[in-house]
Write a protein that holds these residues in place. Structure first.
Motif, short mmCIF file in Angstrom:
data_model
loop_
_atom_site.label_atom_id
_atom_site.label_comp_id
_atom_site.label_asym_id
_atom_site.label_seq_id
_atom_site.Cartn_x
_atom_site.Cartn_y
_atom_site.Cartn_z
N THR A 284 57.46 -31.44 9.45
CA THR A 284 57.20 -30.73 8.48
C THR A 284 56.62 -31.59 7.47
O THR A 284 55.41 -31.13 6.70
N GLN A 285 57.06 -32.81 7.32
CA GLN A 285 56.24 -33.85 6.45
C GLN A 285 54.87 -34.03 6.96
O GLN A 285 54.09 -34.11 6.04
N ALA A 286 54.88 -34.32 8.05
CA ALA A 286 53.34 -34.63 8.77
C ALA A 286 52.51 -33.72 8.58
O ALA A 286 51.20 -33.80 8.26
N ASP A 287 53.13 -32.31 8.73
CA ASP A 287 52.34 -31.30 8.60
C ASP A 287 51.61 -31.23 7.36
O ASP A 287 50.49 -30.75 6.93
N ALA A 288 52.55 -31.30 6.35
CA ALA A 288 51.92 -31.14 4.95
C ALA A 288 51.19 -32.20 4.47
O ALA A 288 50.36 -31.91 3.78
N ALA A 289 51.48 -33.30 4.67
CA ALA A 289 50.72 -34.56 4.64
C ALA A 289 49.17 -34.14 5.28
O ALA A 289 48.06 -34.57 4.47
N LEU A 290 49.07 -34.05 6.18
CA LEU A 290 47.94 -33.59 6.87
C LEU A 290 47.13 -32.22 6.16
O LEU A 290 45.84 -32.55 5.87
N SER A 291 47.91 -31.36 5.86
CA SER A 291 47.04 -30.11 5.33
C SER A 291 46.50 -30.57 3.94
O SER A 291 45.42 -30.21 3.53
N LEU A 292 47.16 -31.25 3.41
CA LEU A 292 46.79 -31.93 1.99
C LEU A 292 45.68 -32.61 2.08
O LEU A 292 44.73 -32.75 1.46
N ALA A 293 45.86 -33.68 3.13
CA ALA A 293 44.55 -34.47 3.43
C ALA A 293 43.15 -33.68 3.69
O ALA A 293 42.18 -33.99 3.19
N MET A 294 43.69 -32.58 4.45
CA MET A 294 42.33 -31.78 4.70
C MET A 294 41.86 -31.07 3.67
O MET A 294 40.66 -30.76 3.52
N TRP A 295 42.51 -30.73 2.81
CA TRP A 295 42.24 -29.89 1.50
C TRP A 295 41.70 -30.80 0.67
O TRP A 295 40.45 -30.67 0.16
N SER A 296 42.14 -32.03 0.52
CA SER A 296 41.58 -33.07 -0.51
C SER A 296 40.30 -33.56 0.12
O SER A 296 39.23 -33.91 -0.65
N GLY A 297 40.11 -33.51 1.45
CA GLY A 297 38.87 -33.95 1.93
C GLY A 297 37.67 -33.19 1.99
O GLY A 297 36.52 -33.56 2.24
N THR A 298 37.90 -31.86 1.54
CA THR A 298 36.74 -30.82 1.54
C THR A 298 35.89 -31.32 0.29
O THR A 298 36.25 -31.84 -0.84
N ASP A 299 34.59 -30.85 0.46
CA ASP A 299 33.62 -31.18 -0.56
C ASP A 299 33.96 -30.71 -1.69
O ASP A 299 34.30 -31.28 -2.73
N ARG A 300 34.20 -29.17 -2.06
CA ARG A 300 34.93 -28.70 -3.23
C ARG A 300 36.00 -28.08 -3.11
O ARG A 300 35.98 -26.61 -2.81
N PRO A 301 37.13 -28.56 -2.87
CA PRO A 301 38.40 -27.94 -2.58
C PRO A 301 38.72 -26.62 -3.54
O PRO A 301 38.48 -26.56 -4.67
N ALA A 302 38.94 -25.47 -2.98
CA ALA A 302 39.39 -24.14 -3.39
C ALA A 302 40.72 -24.23 -3.93
O ALA A 302 41.79 -24.48 -3.01
N ALA A 303 40.98 -23.71 -5.25
CA ALA A 303 42.43 -23.74 -5.52
C ALA A 303 43.24 -22.74 -4.90
O ALA A 303 44.31 -22.85 -4.43
N ALA A 304 42.47 -21.58 -4.21
CA ALA A 304 43.20 -20.42 -3.25
C ALA A 304 43.61 -21.16 -2.11
O ALA A 304 44.42 -20.58 -1.60
N ARG B 195 49.43 -37.06 -4.60
CA ARG B 195 48.58 -37.87 -5.55
C ARG B 195 46.89 -37.80 -5.41
O ARG B 195 46.23 -37.47 -6.21
N SER B 196 46.74 -38.01 -4.08
CA SER B 196 45.14 -37.98 -3.88
C SER B 196 44.62 -36.27 -4.17
O SER B 196 43.68 -36.24 -4.58
N ALA B 197 45.23 -35.29 -3.77
CA ALA B 197 45.21 -33.84 -4.03
C ALA B 197 44.94 -33.80 -5.45
O ALA B 197 43.84 -33.20 -6.01
N ARG B 198 45.73 -34.54 -6.52
CA ARG B 198 45.57 -34.56 -7.98
C ARG B 198 44.36 -35.16 -8.38
O ARG B 198 43.60 -34.55 -9.23
N ALA B 199 44.16 -35.96 -7.80
CA ALA B 199 42.98 -36.75 -8.17
C ALA B 199 41.66 -36.03 -8.00
O ALA B 199 40.80 -36.40 -8.53
N ARG B 200 41.75 -34.99 -7.08
CA ARG B 200 40.53 -34.08 -6.88
C ARG B 200 40.44 -32.99 -7.80
O ARG B 200 39.45 -32.09 -7.81
N LEU B 201 41.36 -32.93 -8.77
CA LEU B 201 41.40 -31.68 -9.76
C LEU B 201 40.04 -31.28 -10.23
O LEU B 201 39.87 -30.20 -10.21
N THR B 202 39.45 -32.36 -10.79
CA THR B 202 38.00 -32.00 -11.46
C THR B 202 37.11 -31.32 -10.54
O THR B 202 36.06 -30.63 -11.15
#
Ligand code: HEM
Length: 409
Positions: free
Chosen positions: A2-22, A50-57
């Motif tokens: 579960t933990q690895a899944d969440a971290a990976l999903s977050l990394a993929m989301w943060s790694g997107t050019d312009r991540p979508a809130a949805a 934290r990395s995801a939060r850094a992408r908020l802008t």
């Protein structure tokens, strides 16, 4: 996993050019946090958050979704940010309590919103209890309650939801005699009325600190009370405005309506009384720093009834809610003052009616305080201390008789 899944999903989301809130992986992150409790969140998940939060802008999507994501990330990271408190524990930033700056236009709309959200919160609690009793969830596995306690809990949850369900025209759809079957009926009925946003909100507002079953109950009941306090703030604000507008009858009936909902909410006390003191003693070790003494809505309500006496205003009770304190110091009007300032404009009958409505409201608030002290005593046992820098039970015992209104016409 579960933990690895969440971290990976977050990394993929943060790694997107312009991540979508949805597209934010809320589901995976919530599951990961539920598996450990927020207090022992996996360092990999925390780092990825934290990395995801850094992408908020750079996040795209409707402003409402982006703002909610930003607020929720702060809630999810409160412990590691060192700013965990009552607001973040309850997820108040994303919970649909009343927006006190933009309240509903009418009393009916406010009550309807309250009834719907209350039914949602209690149906979600029932869903958890029923699925845990049927061994269909692994969430919060420690100290599962026995079936008799679950039955009792469901019965009390339904009793607390029933007046609102009646006003929503739904009460007759929950008719089973067995409380667990009736709880499933409530879940079914509410599922028909909810949308994906409601489901998301329920997900986002259940972030326990630990993995004890009963923390689910504790959080949902606290949230129900916060919803209530925020409704009462809206009501009392309106009562004050009505008085200044010269509408004493309207003020009395609105205050009586508020008293009625506050009376109904007494049903939440037997519900929280089904919490196992042993479970509370365990998860409470990780709630240090979050005390309901920080409830803004509760203190707003108290201060809208009457300006707090100087000793109270300068005590931890109000130092714990600096923004509410600032409003009072800046001269926030109270019902007590409004009554005194306007009563000469009204006839004797209207004044008497209003005074009686204030008395009924005050009696019900005093009853709330007695019930609260009762539950606190039951749950704390010989440990008298609180989590809000007070003496705990002695503080509550002293405060419980404090006058609600200072006026005695
Ligand atoms: C179930 C176990 C509960 C215990 C053991 C408990 C205990 C306490 C204690 C010891 C305090 C004093 C402040 C502190 O030091 O933390 C307090 C304050 C408070 N509690 Fe509770 N409480 C419980 C449930 C609730 C619930 C369900 C609510 C509903 C929202 C609630 C609302 C409040 C409020 C609003 C205050 C501030 C009162 C004031 O400042 O005058 N409590 N509680």
């Amino acid at each position: 996993m579960t933990q690895a899944d969440a971290a990976l999903s977050l990394a993929m989301w943060s790694g997107t050019d312009r991540p979508a809130a949805a597209a934010f992986p809320y589901e995976q992150v919530v599951l990961a946090l539920l598996a450990t409790g927020k207090h022992r969140a996996d360092p990999g998940v925390v780092e990825a958050l934290r990395s995801a939060r850094a992408r908020l802008t750079d996040v795209r999507g409707p402003q409402r979704q982006r703002a909610r994501l930003a607020r929720w990330l702060d809630i999810a990271l409160d412990k590691s940010d060192g700013c965990y408190d009552y607001q973040s524990y309850l997820g108040l930033g994303v919970l649909p309590v009343f927006d006190l700056v933009h309240p509903p236009a009418t009393a009916a709309a406010a009550l309807r919103h309250h009834d719907r959200v209350l039914a949602l919160l209690l149906s979600d609690l029932c869903r958890f209890e029923v699925s845990a009793a049927a061994r269909q969830t692994h969430v919060l596995p420690r100290l599962r309650p026995g079936i008799d306690r679950v039955r009792k809990r469901c019965r009390f949850a339904l009793a607390a939801a029933r007046p609102g369900l009646g006003r929503l025209g739904l009460a007759d759809q929950i008719y089973a005699e067995d409380p667990i079957t009736a709880a499933s009926q409530l879940v079914y009925v509410m599922d028909l009325l909810t949308n994906t946003d409601d489901h998301l909100i329920l997900r986002l507002t259940m972030l326990p600190v630990d993995t004890y079953h009963d923390e689910y109950l504790f959080l949902r009941v606290l949230q129900c009370f916060e919803l209530l306090f925020s409704l009462l703030v809206v009501d009392v604000q309106d009562v004050i405005s009505s008085l200044f507008a010269g509408r004493a009858r309207l003020a009395s009936s609105r205050l009586d309506a508020a008293t009625g909902v506050l009376q109904e909410a007494q049903a939440l006390w037997p519900l929280i009384a089904t919490m196992q003191p042993a479970a509370f003693a365990h998860f409470r070790q990780n709630t240090e720093g979050a005390s309901a003494i920080q409830s803004r809505a509760y203190k707003l309500l108290e201060s809208l009834c009457a300006r707090p006496a100087e000793d109270r205003l300068s005590s931890v009770a109000y130092l714990s809610v600096p923004d509410v304190r600032a409003k009072i110091v800046a001269g926030q009007a109270s019902l007590d003052e409004a009554f005194r300032a306007t009563r000469d404009r009204f006839g004797a009958a209207s004044v008497a009616e209003l005074h009686q409505a204030m008395e009924r409201f005050a009696v019900t608030i005093l009853r709330w305080r007695r019930s609260h002290l009762g539950i606190a005593t039951r749950m704390l046992g010989t440990d008298e201390s609180g989590t809000g820098n007070t003496s705990g039970l002695p503080y509550l015992a002293t405060e419980k008789d404090r006058q609600v209104f200072r006026t005695s016409p």
